[in-house]
Motif scaffolding. Structure first.
Motif, PDB file in Angstrom:
ATOM      1  N   UNK A 203       1.966  -9.611  -9.601  1.00  0.00           N
ATOM      2  CA  UNK A 203       2.482 -10.211 -10.836  1.00  0.00           C
ATOM      3  C   UNK A 203       2.820  -9.131 -11.853  1.00  0.00           C
ATOM      4  N   UNK A 204       1.907  -8.187 -12.063  1.00  0.00           N
ATOM      5  CA  UNK A 204       2.113  -7.176 -13.099  1.00  0.00           C
ATOM      6  C   UNK A 204       3.188  -6.174 -12.707  1.00  0.00           C
ATOM      7  N   UNK A 205       3.299  -5.854 -11.424  1.00  0.00           N
ATOM      8  CA  UNK A 205       4.384  -4.970 -10.981  1.00  0.00           C
ATOM      9  C   UNK A 205       5.736  -5.644 -11.164  1.00  0.00           C
ATOM     10  N   UNK A 206       5.801  -6.928 -10.849  1.00  0.00           N
ATOM     11  CA  UNK A 206       7.057  -7.664 -11.031  1.00  0.00           C
ATOM     12  C   UNK A 206       7.427  -7.773 -12.502  1.00  0.00           C
ATOM     13  N   UNK A 207       6.423  -7.840 -13.362  1.00  0.00           N
ATOM     14  CA  UNK A 207       6.704  -7.980 -14.793  1.00  0.00           C
ATOM     15  C   UNK A 207       7.500  -6.796 -15.325  1.00  0.00           C
ATOM     16  N   UNK A 208       7.330  -5.620 -14.717  1.00  0.00           N
ATOM     17  CA  UNK A 208       8.052  -4.433 -15.189  1.00  0.00           C
ATOM     18  C   UNK A 208       9.550  -4.533 -14.890  1.00  0.00           C
TER      19      UNK A 208
ATOM     20  N   UNK B 243       4.712 -13.010  -7.158  1.00  0.00           N
ATOM     21  CA  UNK B 243       3.543 -13.821  -7.457  1.00  0.00           C
ATOM     22  C   UNK B 243       3.898 -15.039  -8.294  1.00  0.00           C
ATOM     23  N   UNK B 244       5.118 -15.511  -8.134  1.00  0.00           N
ATOM     24  CA  UNK B 244       5.561 -16.683  -8.890  1.00  0.00           C
ATOM     25  C   UNK B 244       5.956 -16.405 -10.324  1.00  0.00           C
ATOM     26  N   UNK B 245       5.942 -15.118 -10.730  1.00  0.00           N
ATOM     27  CA  UNK B 245       6.233 -14.816 -12.133  1.00  0.00           C
ATOM     28  C   UNK B 245       7.684 -15.094 -12.490  1.00  0.00           C
ATOM     29  N   UNK B 246       8.611 -14.732 -11.628  1.00  0.00           N
ATOM     30  CA  UNK B 246      10.019 -14.973 -11.963  1.00  0.00           C
ATOM     31  C   UNK B 246      10.304 -16.455 -12.189  1.00  0.00           C
ATOM     32  N   UNK B 247       9.905 -17.347 -11.271  1.00  0.00           N
ATOM     33  CA  UNK B 247      10.134 -18.768 -11.571  1.00  0.00           C
ATOM     34  C   UNK B 247       9.377 -19.254 -12.801  1.00  0.00           C
TER      35      UNK B 247
ATOM     36  N   UNK C 266      -4.064  -4.848 -15.657  1.00  0.00           N
ATOM     37  CA  UNK C 266      -4.717  -5.058 -14.365  1.00  0.00           C
ATOM     38  C   UNK C 266      -6.209  -4.750 -14.457  1.00  0.00           C
ATOM     39  N   UNK C 267      -6.548  -3.677 -15.146  1.00  0.00           N
ATOM     40  CA  UNK C 267      -7.959  -3.340 -15.349  1.00  0.00           C
ATOM     41  C   UNK C 267      -8.661  -4.448 -16.135  1.00  0.00           C
ATOM     42  N   UNK C 268      -7.961  -5.000 -17.119  1.00  0.00           N
ATOM     43  CA  UNK C 268      -8.549  -6.065 -17.943  1.00  0.00           C
ATOM     44  C   UNK C 268      -8.823  -7.330 -17.136  1.00  0.00           C
ATOM     45  N   UNK C 269      -8.143  -7.473 -15.994  1.00  0.00           N
ATOM     46  CA  UNK C 269      -8.342  -8.650 -15.150  1.00  0.00           C
ATOM     47  C   UNK C 269      -9.466  -8.456 -14.130  1.00  0.00           C
ATOM     48  N   UNK C 270     -10.160  -7.326 -14.185  1.00  0.00           N
ATOM     49  CA  UNK C 270     -11.190  -7.023 -13.185  1.00  0.00           C
ATOM     50  C   UNK C 270     -12.268  -8.103 -13.132  1.00  0.00           C
TER      51      UNK C 270
END
Length: 229
Positions: free
Chosen positions: A162-167, A33-37, A181-185
Motif C-alpha cells: 500500500x505505502x509503496x503504491x502511494x508514492x 493493495x487496493x489503494x488505487x481503487x 510503515x514503522x508506525x504500523x508495526x
C-alpha cells in the motif's frame, strides 16, 4: 543452470527477509493493495495510512490466517484445498480473488523453481492457480518458518505494498512512507497475535471490508489504471 537452493543450510530469518523483499519476481508491482481503487472511490489522499491500518484489521487477517492454517496442514501431511475454500468464502469480491490468484500463480512458479524438491510444495504441481496466502503457507512449511513469521510476513507485505503504491498514486517523500510503515508495526503485530494459533480452516477470520470489495469490483472494469487491484 543455477544450483537449486538447499533450504536446510539457509537461516529461516534470511528466507523470511527474502520472501518479504519487494523485489521478489512475483508480480507484486502490479498490485496496490487496493489503494488505487480506494483513491478513485473517494479515499482522501491523507487517508493512506488509515487505509493500510484498516486493511490490517480486516482483509489482511483473512490472508494471514489462511497462510498460518495452510502451513499447519502441510506440516501434518494434509492438502490445503479446504483452507483455500475457507479463504474464498471470506473474500467475496471476484476481482480480489482473481488478483490474489494472479499473485499466487507467480509465487508458485518461483517456489517450484527455487525449491523444486520441497515435499510441502508437491501439491502446487497439481494446483495452478492457488491464492497467494495458500502458497505463502506452503512455503512456510517447506522453509521452517513459524506461524508468527508467516503472519508477520503477510501483514508486512500488505502494508508495504500500500505505502509503496502511494508514492506513485499520491507522490510524496519516500522517507515519510517508510516512517508510516514503522508506525504500523503495532498493527502488524496485532495480526500476528490474532492468527498465529489457528489450526483449522474454519478458524480463518471472517473480518471483511465491504467498501474495499466494492472499490475493487469497480476498479476491475476501469479503462485507465496503474495497478490491477
Amino acid at each position: 543452470m543455477v544450483e537449486t537452493t538447499r533450504t536446510a543450510a539457509v537461516s529461516p530469518d534470511l528466507l523470511l527477509m527474502l520472501l518479504a523483499d519487494a523485489r521478489l519476481p512475483t508480480s507484486g508491482h502490479t498490485q496496490s493493495g487496493g489503494l488505487e481503487p480506494a483513491l478513485l472511490g473517494g479515499l482522501p489522499e491523507d487517508g493512506v495510512v488509515d487505509y493500510a491500518r484498516t486493511r490490517l484489521a480486516t482483509v489482511v487477517r483473512v490472508d494471514a490466517g489462511t497462510a498460518v492454517v495452510a502451513r499447519g496442514l502441510a506440516l501434518a501431511g494434509r492438502r490445503t484445498d479446504a483452507v483455500e475454500v475457507a479463504w474464498a468464502a471470506r473474500t467475496p469480491s471476484p476481482a480480489l480473488r482473481d488478483a490474489s490468484r494472479d499473485l499466487g500463480r507467480a509465487l508458485r512458479r518461483l517456489a517450484l523453481r527455487v525449491w523444486p524438491d520441497a515435499p510441502a510444495l508437491a501439491e502446487l504441481r497439481l494446483v495452478r492457480t492457488p491464492c497467494r496466502p495458500r502458497v505463502v503457507g506452503l512455503l512456510g512449511a517447506s522453509l521452517g518458518l513459524s506461524p508468527e513469521q508467516m503472519a508477520r510476513l503477510v501483514a508486512y507485505d500488505d502494508a508495504q505494498s500500500v505505502l509503496a503504491a502511494s508514492l506513485k498514486l499520491v507522490p510524496g517523500d519516500p522517507a515519510e512512507a517508510t516512517a508510516a510503515l514503522v508506525a504500523l508495526a503495532r498493527d502488524v503485530e496485532a495480526v500476528v497475535t490474532a492468527v498465529a494459533d489457528l489450526t483449522d480452516p474454519s478458524d480463518v477470520p471472517a473480518t471483511s471490508a465491504p467498501l474495499t470489495e466494492a472499490w475493487a469490483q469497480a476498479h476491475a472494469t476501469a479503462p485507465r489504471r496503474l495497478f490491477r487491484a
